[in-house]
Design a protein around this motif. Sequence first.
Motif, PDB file in Angstrom:
ATOM      1  N   TYR A  31      10.218   3.645 -11.824  1.00 34.83           N
ATOM      2  CA  TYR A  31      11.008   2.541 -11.276  1.00 34.83           C
ATOM      3  C   TYR A  31      10.347   1.944 -10.036  1.00 34.83           C
ATOM      4  CZ  TYR A  31      15.057   3.164 -14.314  1.00 34.83           C
ATOM      5  OH  TYR A  31      15.903   3.202 -15.401  1.00 34.83           O
ATOM      6  N   LEU A  32       9.713   2.800  -9.243  1.00 33.58           N
ATOM      7  CA  LEU A  32       9.032   2.292  -8.057  1.00 33.58           C
ATOM      8  C   LEU A  32       7.887   1.347  -8.417  1.00 33.58           C
ATOM      9  CD1 LEU A  32       8.907   5.520  -5.838  1.00 33.58           C
ATOM     10  CD2 LEU A  32      10.417   3.545  -5.578  1.00 33.58           C
ATOM     11  N   ASP A  58       0.830  -1.210   0.000  1.00 36.31           N
ATOM     12  CA  ASP A  58       0.000   0.000   0.000  1.00 36.31           C
ATOM     13  C   ASP A  58       0.862   1.257   0.000  1.00 36.31           C
ATOM     14  OD1 ASP A  58      -2.145  -1.733   0.138  1.00 36.31           O
ATOM     15  OD2 ASP A  58      -2.292  -1.607   2.331  1.00 36.31           O
ATOM     16  N   LEU A  59       1.975   1.196   0.708  1.00 37.03           N
ATOM     17  CA  LEU A  59       2.911   2.323   0.753  1.00 37.03           C
ATOM     18  C   LEU A  59       3.427   2.659  -0.648  1.00 37.03           C
ATOM     19  CD1 LEU A  59       5.830   2.576   3.312  1.00 37.03           C
ATOM     20  CD2 LEU A  59       6.316   2.764   0.895  1.00 37.03           C
ATOM     21  N   LEU A  60       3.861   1.652  -1.374  1.00 36.80           N
ATOM     22  CA  LEU A  60       4.369   1.869  -2.724  1.00 36.80           C
ATOM     23  C   LEU A  60       3.259   2.312  -3.668  1.00 36.80           C
ATOM     24  CD1 LEU A  60       6.752  -1.194  -2.934  1.00 36.80           C
ATOM     25  CD2 LEU A  60       7.440   1.197  -3.011  1.00 36.80           C
ATOM     26  N   ASP A 106       5.242  -4.126  -8.268  1.00 38.07           N
ATOM     27  CA  ASP A 106       4.872  -5.397  -8.910  1.00 38.07           C
ATOM     28  C   ASP A 106       5.466  -6.586  -8.168  1.00 38.07           C
ATOM     29  OD1 ASP A 106       3.475  -3.965 -10.792  1.00 38.07           O
ATOM     30  OD2 ASP A 106       5.097  -3.952 -12.264  1.00 38.07           O
ATOM     31  N   HIS A 107       6.716  -6.437  -7.717  1.00 34.46           N
ATOM     32  CA  HIS A 107       7.344  -7.520  -6.953  1.00 34.46           C
ATOM     33  C   HIS A 107       6.617  -7.763  -5.633  1.00 34.46           C
ATOM     34  CE1 HIS A 107      11.481  -6.923  -9.149  1.00 34.46           C
ATOM     35  NE2 HIS A 107      10.543  -7.462  -9.908  1.00 34.46           N
ATOM     36  N   ILE A 108       6.243  -6.686  -4.965  1.00 37.75           N
ATOM     37  CA  ILE A 108       5.533  -6.817  -3.698  1.00 37.75           C
ATOM     38  C   ILE A 108       4.192  -7.514  -3.903  1.00 37.75           C
ATOM     39  CG2 ILE A 108       4.319  -5.504  -1.921  1.00 37.75           C
ATOM     40  CD1 ILE A 108       7.165  -5.535  -1.267  1.00 37.75           C
ATOM     41  N   VAL A 109       3.500  -7.166  -4.996  1.00 40.84           N
ATOM     42  CA  VAL A 109       2.218  -7.809  -5.286  1.00 40.84           C
ATOM     43  C   VAL A 109       2.416  -9.308  -5.502  1.00 40.84           C
ATOM     44  CG1 VAL A 109       0.353  -7.977  -6.986  1.00 40.84           C
ATOM     45  CG2 VAL A 109       1.118  -5.738  -6.202  1.00 40.84           C
ATOM     46  N   ARG A 110       3.468  -9.691  -6.238  1.00 43.86           N
ATOM     47  CA  ARG A 110       3.759 -11.109  -6.455  1.00 43.86           C
ATOM     48  C   ARG A 110       4.025 -11.817  -5.135  1.00 43.86           C
ATOM     49  NH1 ARG A 110       8.697 -11.393 -10.266  1.00 43.86           N
ATOM     50  NH2 ARG A 110       8.646 -13.519  -9.431  1.00 43.86           N
ATOM     51  N   ILE A 111       4.777 -11.176  -4.254  1.00 46.08           N
ATOM     52  CA  ILE A 111       5.101 -11.790  -2.974  1.00 46.08           C
ATOM     53  C   ILE A 111       3.850 -11.942  -2.119  1.00 46.08           C
ATOM     54  CG2 ILE A 111       6.345 -11.419  -0.808  1.00 46.08           C
ATOM     55  CD1 ILE A 111       8.560 -10.086  -2.488  1.00 46.08           C
TER      56      ILE A 111
END
Length: 346
Positions: free
Chosen positions: A245-246, A225-227, A251-256
């Motif tokens: 770039y952020l 949510d922060l990103l 996208d990586h955080i969503v995958r995790i």
Amino acid sequence: MTTRSLADDMTDRIERAALPDLSQPRRMILCQRNGQITPVEDLHAISDLLMEPDVFIWVDMQNPEETDIQLLREEFLFHPLTIEDATRHHERPKLDAYEHYYFLVFYAIGYDPEHARLVTQALNLFVGSNYIVSIHAGTMAVLDQTLARWQHNEQQFNHGGGGILYELLDAMVDDYFPVIDELAERIETIEEQIFARFSENVVRDIFALKRELLHVRRIVAPQRDLLNILIRRDVPIFERTSVIYLQDIYDHIVRITDSIDTYRELLSSALDAFLSVQSNQLNQIVKVLTITSIILMSAALIAGIYGMNFAYMPELQWRFGYVWALALMIVTGSGLLIFFRSRKWL
């Protein structure tokens, strides 16, 4: 040890791991000007340096002391609430927006294979257009590595707080994937314990791992949510390229996060499978005992009939009466076994 006590013990270990070993306080102030990175000796000159257009300053504080807090208050003019949040532990991931800077709390997550536990560590960041201040308790390898890369190749950091923020967060999020992979391997081990070699103790591992996944999700979900806030709103202190770039980190955080939710569902399914296998084994035991009881009851019936004390009973004086009773019990029991097998009850 009960399931509850093991799960509580795992939580205690995670919470203890979340507090890194405190080391000696350290403060490092670097200034980038005209392609050169030099340390800043005069602390009172920081506010003047920040006014210069082509200057970027990185301040790193490990276990800050009162003099460090005074520096944040007088030279950077940070809000007292953000200074308080940055210098205390157990702050949840967050993002506070102020007029000229952002304050972020972001977590690094690691896995200690020797003790089979998660290790979390908070990084507090003040990010402006031409400065970044990082505050943390204990050493952080990812921070030291990013500092070293910035000193040796400052061009790749785009001369701004947004570029360095991306490099820091990207390195921290990349370290999440080995942790998730390790947890996935533990889930596979649990499934093997259930189906390949049924173990009664696996339920404790299931609950302990579910608590670990919940602990990770409580960190990762707020950071997602922060990103999302950073990339969705207009960020005047960052260049537009930094915001793009952020998006990659988001996208990586969503995958995790999706992986964590999937693994939690797998653990719930594994728990259901464990209970089903356990129930099936109990049913098999009850079925065998029931069939055994029926066979013994038929034998007891024959023994009871021949044990009655009547004067005029057939075979009472018969020479082969005992053998006949035993044979009758065996034949009856065998007949019942054949009948149960024909009905697929056994």
